[in-house]
Design a protein around this motif. Structure first.
Motif, short mmCIF file in Angstrom:
data_model
loop_
_atom_site.label_atom_id
_atom_site.label_comp_id
_atom_site.label_asym_id
_atom_site.label_seq_id
_atom_site.Cartn_x
_atom_site.Cartn_y
_atom_site.Cartn_z
N GLY A 251 -6.59 -12.31 -13.44
CA GLY A 251 -6.48 -11.72 -14.77
C GLY A 251 -6.90 -10.27 -14.86
O GLY A 251 -6.86 -9.69 -15.95
N VAL B 167 -14.68 -13.29 -19.17
CA VAL B 167 -13.52 -14.08 -19.56
C VAL B 167 -13.98 -15.29 -20.37
O VAL B 167 -14.97 -15.95 -20.05
CB VAL B 167 -12.70 -14.50 -18.32
CG1 VAL B 167 -13.51 -15.37 -17.37
CG2 VAL B 167 -11.41 -15.20 -18.72
N VAL C 251 -8.13 -18.99 -21.52
CA VAL C 251 -6.83 -18.66 -20.97
C VAL C 251 -5.77 -19.54 -21.62
O VAL C 251 -6.06 -20.68 -22.03
CB VAL C 251 -6.83 -18.85 -19.43
CG1 VAL C 251 -6.97 -20.31 -19.05
CG2 VAL C 251 -5.61 -18.25 -18.79
N TRP D 250 -5.23 -13.95 -21.45
CA TRP D 250 -6.64 -14.01 -21.11
C TRP D 250 -7.47 -13.41 -22.24
O TRP D 250 -7.17 -12.33 -22.73
CB TRP D 250 -6.92 -13.20 -19.85
CG TRP D 250 -6.05 -13.49 -18.68
CD1 TRP D 250 -4.75 -13.07 -18.47
CD2 TRP D 250 -6.39 -14.26 -17.52
NE1 TRP D 250 -4.29 -13.53 -17.27
CE2 TRP D 250 -5.28 -14.26 -16.65
CE3 TRP D 250 -7.56 -14.94 -17.11
CZ2 TRP D 250 -5.29 -14.93 -15.43
CZ3 TRP D 250 -7.57 -15.59 -15.90
CH2 TRP D 250 -6.44 -15.59 -15.07
N GLY E 189 -12.54 -21.17 -19.06
CA GLY E 189 -11.08 -21.25 -19.07
C GLY E 189 -10.60 -22.56 -18.48
O GLY E 189 -10.98 -22.92 -17.37
N VAL F 229 -10.56 -21.73 -14.66
CA VAL F 229 -10.86 -20.31 -14.57
C VAL F 229 -12.31 -20.10 -14.11
O VAL F 229 -13.22 -20.81 -14.55
CB VAL F 229 -10.63 -19.61 -15.92
CG1 VAL F 229 -11.03 -18.14 -15.87
CG2 VAL F 229 -9.17 -19.75 -16.34
N SER G 8 -15.17 -16.81 -13.58
CA SER G 8 -15.44 -15.41 -13.90
C SER G 8 -16.16 -14.75 -12.74
O SER G 8 -16.78 -15.41 -11.90
CB SER G 8 -16.28 -15.31 -15.18
OG SER G 8 -17.55 -15.91 -14.98
N GLY H 185 -11.46 -12.39 -14.08
CA GLY H 185 -11.14 -13.81 -14.28
C GLY H 185 -10.04 -14.24 -13.34
O GLY H 185 -9.06 -13.50 -13.14
N ALA I 158 -7.65 -17.74 -12.38
CA ALA I 158 -7.24 -19.11 -12.68
C ALA I 158 -6.74 -19.75 -11.39
O ALA I 158 -5.81 -19.23 -10.76
CB ALA I 158 -6.15 -19.13 -13.74
#
Length: 409
Positions: A57, A65, A68, A79, A351, A363, A365, A378, A380
């Protein structure tokens, strides 16, 4: 014997996901056959099998973050980085950003019925709480302004304000943004988790927007041990949606939610951070920061069976023992023998996105240094749900074709 969460959709049977590198092309939705369609929408309810293994991201100086949302039909990821929205494609290429927010932008979800992204947005000092609605097709460049570029409208949630500002000690004083007082009904600190799905107690049907409260961490109170979920029918929200002026917050929005539901989890640190509905299991997942009350197991991931209807019950710990519409936690994962509370030591608090067939983007961070300055990142990563303990997610690279799913126990 623990009962099951919900029946897994038997018709869903996809081949093992092919991992796509960060430089690979995104899937072409026009070439992907629909394997189910969300109610009221032509959007396929299941993502194509060729979703990338990871999506990055970016690195931003606006806060960590928060959530998402993935549009697998058009090939974009959205995001929340606390004070900005970022739009990337499935390779992680930045398409545009929405900046200029001074409030807290939290969890996100895509409304499958209108293709827009909805997110929680807080202005605690102004006692204003909104759902931000992003017209994502207009987000086409970096640095678009949330107030002036016509990409965001907001709907005010008065129910949240009423609980956040409740004067429980009767001293006539609003105590502000602090969890160390007797005020704030249910320990309400605002809102964070948001997700679309059918109303609780149904096996499907029209989507509602579920909004989860933030709840202050406070070990000295007994009235803050429930998660609070508000359900809204957003079909007529065009009557309320307004551009946001942060120097003069508007108050246009529904007076009350369509439903208000309580889930006893024990006190968590700021409530449900990420809320997600998984259509393959008809389950609502609630990811939280760990709580600190020693009398509770303090899991970080909880599940609610979406087919179980809320029932009136006593809100334990509330003064006067009032009743509310309550729904139990699904009896799966780890179960604390003292409290009966079930959950997992699972990720997802920054996320979590269901792809509709047992696959999830989880997600994480991080931080990165760019031009000598620290930035928040971030990423995913594709996982598959196994329902195992203590962590119910397995990275896709480590799975086989048995397909993880919520397991009957």
């Amino acid at each position: 014997m623990r009962r099951s969460l919900a029946a897994v959709a038997a018709a869903v049977a996809l081949p093992l996901v092919a991992a796509v590198g960060s430089a690979g092309a995104s899937a072409d939705p026009a070439r992907t056959p629909a394997r189910g369609v969300a109610v009221g929408s032509s959007r396929p309810a299941v993502a194509p099998p060729s979703m990338p293994a990871t999506v990055y991201g970016g690195a931003w100086a606006s806060g960590h973050v928060q959530g998402v949302a993935v549009d697998w039909v058009r090939g974009f990821v959205y995001w929340s980085f606390t004070r900005m929205l970022v739009r990337t494609d499935l390779t992680g290429r930045v398409v545009g950003t929405v900046t200029g927010l001074t409030g807290h932008l939290g969890d996100l979800d895509l409304n499958p019925d209108d293709g827009r992204v909805y997110g929680s947005l807080e202005y605690k000092a102004q006692r204003a709480f909104y759902i931000a609605i992003f017209d994502v097709a207009r987000i086409t460049r970096v640095g678009m302004n949330a107030e002036t570029d016509g990409v965001m409208t907001t709907v005010h949630l008065q129910e949240v304000v009423d609980d956040f500002t409740a004067d429980l000690d009767g001293d006539g004083v609003f105590d502000g943004d602090t969890g160390r007082t007797a005020d704030h009904r249910y320990g309400t600190s605002g809102i964070d988790g948001v997700a679309f799905g059918p109303r609780l107690g149904t096996a499907g049907g029209r989507n509602v927007l579920m909004v989860a409260y933030g709840v202050y961490p406070n070990t000295e109170r007994t009235d803050n041990d429930h998660q609070v979920l508000l359900a809204y029918d957003v079909r007529r929200w065009s009557l309320y949606a307004r551009p946001l002026r942060q120097d003069a917050p508007h108050r246009e929005g529904p007076a009350r939610p369509a439903d208000k539901v309580f889930v006893r989890t024990g006190n968590t640190s700021f409530g449900v951070q990420n809320l997600e509905y998984d259509r393959s299991t008809r389950t609502w997942l609630m990811a939280a920061y760990r709580g600190t009350k020693p009398e509770f197991p303090n899991w970080t991931l909880f599940a609610v069976d979406g087919t179980v209807a809320p029932r009136p019950g006593v809100l334990t710990g509330q003064p006067g023992q009032p009743t509310g519409r309550m729904v139990p936690l699904a009896a799966a994962g780890l179960t604390d023998p003292e409290t009966g509370i079930s959950g997992w030591e699972g990720p997802g608090s920054v996320g979590l996105e269901s792809l509709g067939d047992g696959r999830f983007y989880v997600v994480t961070s991080g931080t990165s240094t760019v031009d000598g300055a620290s930035r928040q990142t971030g990423t995913a990563a594709l996982h598959r749900w196994t329902g195992g303990t203590p962590d119910p997610f397995t990275p896709v690279a480590a799975t086989d074709d048995r397909r993880g799913r919520l397991v009957r126990r």
